[in-house]
Motif scaffolding. Structure first.
Motif, PDB file in Angstrom:
ATOM      1  N   ALA A 309      48.461 -20.342 -42.621  1.00 34.98           N
ATOM      2  CA  ALA A 309      47.418 -20.284 -41.594  1.00 34.98           C
ATOM      3  C   ALA A 309      47.618 -21.292 -40.458  1.00 34.98           C
ATOM      4  CB  ALA A 309      46.040 -20.476 -42.246  1.00 34.98           C
ATOM      5  N   PRO A 310      47.936 -22.578 -40.729  1.00 35.66           N
ATOM      6  CA  PRO A 310      48.108 -23.515 -39.603  1.00 35.66           C
ATOM      7  C   PRO A 310      49.213 -23.099 -38.637  1.00 35.66           C
ATOM      8  CG  PRO A 310      47.859 -24.710 -41.672  1.00 35.66           C
ATOM      9  CD  PRO A 310      48.003 -23.273 -42.032  1.00 35.66           C
ATOM     10  N   VAL A 311      50.304 -22.526 -39.134  1.00 34.67           N
ATOM     11  CA  VAL A 311      51.383 -22.086 -38.247  1.00 34.67           C
ATOM     12  C   VAL A 311      50.890 -20.953 -37.348  1.00 34.67           C
ATOM     13  CG1 VAL A 311      53.687 -21.064 -38.172  1.00 34.67           C
ATOM     14  CG2 VAL A 311      53.148 -22.800 -39.887  1.00 34.67           C
ATOM     15  N   LEU A 312      50.189 -19.978 -37.938  1.00 35.16           N
ATOM     16  CA  LEU A 312      49.693 -18.848 -37.140  1.00 35.16           C
ATOM     17  C   LEU A 312      48.651 -19.311 -36.124  1.00 35.16           C
ATOM     18  CD1 LEU A 312      49.352 -16.116 -39.915  1.00 35.16           C
ATOM     19  CD2 LEU A 312      51.263 -16.541 -38.361  1.00 35.16           C
ATOM     20  N   VAL A 332      43.486 -14.345 -35.794  1.00 33.74           N
ATOM     21  CA  VAL A 332      44.310 -14.598 -36.983  1.00 33.74           C
ATOM     22  C   VAL A 332      43.428 -14.515 -38.213  1.00 33.74           C
ATOM     23  CG1 VAL A 332      45.692 -16.319 -38.225  1.00 33.74           C
ATOM     24  CG2 VAL A 332      45.980 -16.028 -35.748  1.00 33.74           C
ATOM     25  N   ASP A 333      43.869 -13.755 -39.199  1.00 31.90           N
ATOM     26  CA  ASP A 333      43.166 -13.627 -40.481  1.00 31.90           C
ATOM     27  C   ASP A 333      44.141 -14.042 -41.594  1.00 31.90           C
ATOM     28  OD1 ASP A 333      41.630 -13.026 -42.649  1.00 31.90           O
ATOM     29  OD2 ASP A 333      41.753 -10.840 -42.441  1.00 31.90           O
ATOM     30  N   LEU A 347      59.603 -19.019 -40.163  1.00 34.63           N
ATOM     31  CA  LEU A 347      58.267 -18.444 -40.009  1.00 34.63           C
ATOM     32  C   LEU A 347      57.825 -18.474 -38.550  1.00 34.63           C
ATOM     33  CD1 LEU A 347      55.701 -17.293 -41.279  1.00 34.63           C
ATOM     34  CD2 LEU A 347      54.914 -19.636 -41.661  1.00 34.63           C
ATOM     35  N   MET A 348      58.092 -19.589 -37.866  1.00 35.00           N
ATOM     36  CA  MET A 348      57.736 -19.677 -36.440  1.00 35.00           C
ATOM     37  C   MET A 348      58.487 -18.635 -35.632  1.00 35.00           C
ATOM     38  SD  MET A 348      55.578 -22.293 -35.725  1.00 35.00           S
ATOM     39  CE  MET A 348      55.992 -22.933 -34.122  1.00 35.00           C
ATOM     40  N   ALA A 370      47.737 -12.205 -42.470  1.00 36.66           N
ATOM     41  CA  ALA A 370      48.714 -12.615 -43.487  1.00 36.66           C
ATOM     42  C   ALA A 370      48.014 -12.624 -44.840  1.00 36.66           C
ATOM     43  CB  ALA A 370      49.286 -13.999 -43.180  1.00 36.66           C
ATOM     44  N   TRP A 371      48.660 -12.077 -45.838  1.00 33.64           N
ATOM     45  CA  TRP A 371      48.094 -12.052 -47.184  1.00 33.64           C
ATOM     46  C   TRP A 371      49.231 -11.960 -48.194  1.00 33.64           C
ATOM     47  CZ3 TRP A 371      48.620  -7.926 -44.058  1.00 33.64           C
ATOM     48  CH2 TRP A 371      49.142  -6.742 -44.589  1.00 33.64           C
TER      49      TRP A 371
END
Length: 445
Positions: A309-312, A332-333, A347-348, A370-371
């Motif tokens: 989550a912090p990256v997104l 963002v979810d 990921l970035m 993202a899940w």
């Protein structure tokens, strides 16, 4: 570089020290217990001799002590036999000594006798010799008036010392032999127990010399994890080296066309500036793509899990400013505790390219979700743009869905390469909610 550190030597000397300390402590305890036991036996014999003297002692009518010439214990009558006795008739100040004391003058205690009915056991040293001494006091019936008697029996401790020395010699001889046997058994056990480490050391040496490509042997559970991780590192390093070589090959091949165009443009000076700008931009895209492709971390069991989550959220905040003029809204979810084992740079690169592409095509909204499903990480990026007209060609470098949209056709191709390096899957489709494009990435653990 070898550090001179030997596990086998540490184990051997550590176990040897523990063994020697245990044997020494056990031997000292056994010897101490045996010495106390033998001493108690000797004191018991001397007490029995006291009872023998009491049984033979008589007092005449005047209260004088009368003792027989012979005893059932022959050493009491044999001069310098090592067993000596004295009886003091305290009231009449008489001092009787056994025949064994003739010419010897044993060091009988000169202090006050013990209380009546009590035993005094002690070790006496005099004139360079050691003695075991037992003293006892009693009131002896002599007519109407009891006569106090003090009895002392002494024994030269030479026999006692010989017995102790013989036992100690036998004990330490056996314990020493047992220690040697145990050390030999311990050495054999260490050789057997450390054999897998020697085998893996040999395999690593053969890998370094190029004789084999990985650790091939089967090893105990305690080090199988080490060999598996070592094989993983070797495989990852080879994949990375292959990716670098492949990227250099692709880079050389891809640069041939722009260089040929520039070479042809040299004959037409009026076209040269425009061609230089176009081909330099194209070569820059090619270089960036191949560098990203070569530097992709790929799947790694050693990468630490990172929070998704912090990256997104960082990417959302940055891209919201980039596309502010068009008013594109990014949402963002992702669960705050969602974490996955992946290189943060990969990921970035994946999420950043997908979100940036969606922002370029979107009319006003981009949804990122993202899940996790089982061991797999799912990342989907939906937009409300026109969607994909061709889901195959857009994955190739320099291919764009619409030439009117800014870009160089590198983003999705780079994402595809990175996802492939993670043995993942890139899916292109239609967003069920926004009716635009959907790009979904699935990465295995």
């Amino acid at each position: 570089m070898s550090s001179g550190y030997s596990i086998r030597a540490r184990l051997f000397f550590g176990a040897a020290l523990v063994l020697v300390a245990f044997i020494a402590a056990a031997g000292a305890a056994v010897q101490r217990a045996h010495t106390d036991s033998v001493r108690a036996v000797h004191f018991g014999r001397l007490q029995a001799t006291v009872y023998l003297l009491l049984a033979k002692a008589e007092l005449d009518d005047q209260g004088s002590l009368v003792m027989p010439a012979e005893f059932s214990e022959p050493r009491l009558s044999l001069p310098a036999s090592g067993l000596y006795a004295r009886i003091r008739n305290i009231r009449r100040n008489e001092d009787w000594r056994s025949g064994s004391s003739v010419g010897v003058d044993p060091p009988f205690p000169q202090d006050a006798p013990p209380a009546r009915g009590e035993w005094r056991n002690e070790e006496v040293q005099a004139r360079g010799r050691n003695y075991l001494s037992v003293s006892y006091s009693v009131n002896w019936a002599a007519g109407s008036t009891p006569a106090p008697l003090a009895l002392t029996v002494m024994e030269d401790s030479a026999e006692f010392d010989r017995e102790i020395a013989t036992f100690a010699h036998t004990l330490w001889a056996w314990l020493g032999s047992a220690s040697v046997l145990l050390l030999l058994a311990q050495t054999l056990l260490l050789q057997w127990g450390l054999a897998p480490l020697r085998r893996i050391s040999g395999e690593v040496a053969r890998i370094e010399s190029g004789e084999q490509s990985k650790v091939e042997g089967r090893y105990p559970n305690e080090i199988s994890g080490l060999t598996d991780n070592l094989n993983t590192l070797i495989a990852q390093e080879r994949v990375r080296q292959a990716r670098y070589r492949e990227a250099l090959s692709f880079l050389a091949h891809s640069l041939k066309t722009p260089l040929a165009v520039l070479r042809n443009a040299l004959g037409e000076p009026q076209r040269l500036p425009d061609e230089v700008r176009q081909q330099v931009a194209r070569m820059d895209d090619i270089v960036q793509h191949q560098l990203a492709r070569a530097a992709a971390g790929g799947t790694s069991k050693f990468a630490p899990p990172i929070a998704i989550a912090p990256v997104l959220h960082r990417l959302r905040d940055a891209l919201t400013k980039v596309h502010a003029q068009r008013g594109v809204e990014f949402t963002v979810d992702a669960a705050p505790d969602l974490a996955f084992r992946i290189d943060e740079g990969d990921l970035m690169e994946i999420a950043g390219n997908l979100m940036d592409n969606a922002g370029k095509w979107a009319h006003g909204r981009v949804e990122v979700r993202a899940w996790r499903e089982g061991a797999r990480l799912h990342l989907s990026v939906d937009d409300d743009g026109p969607g994909f007209s061709d889901t195959q060609s857009v994955l190739r470098i320099h291919v764009r869905g619409d030439e009117r949209v800014p870009g160089h056709g590198v983003g999705l191709a780079s994402v595809n390469e990175i996802v492939a390096s993670h043995d993942g899957e890139l899916r292109l489709g239609t967003s069920p909610g926004l009716r635009g494009a959907r790009v979904e990435v699935v990465l295995p653990a």
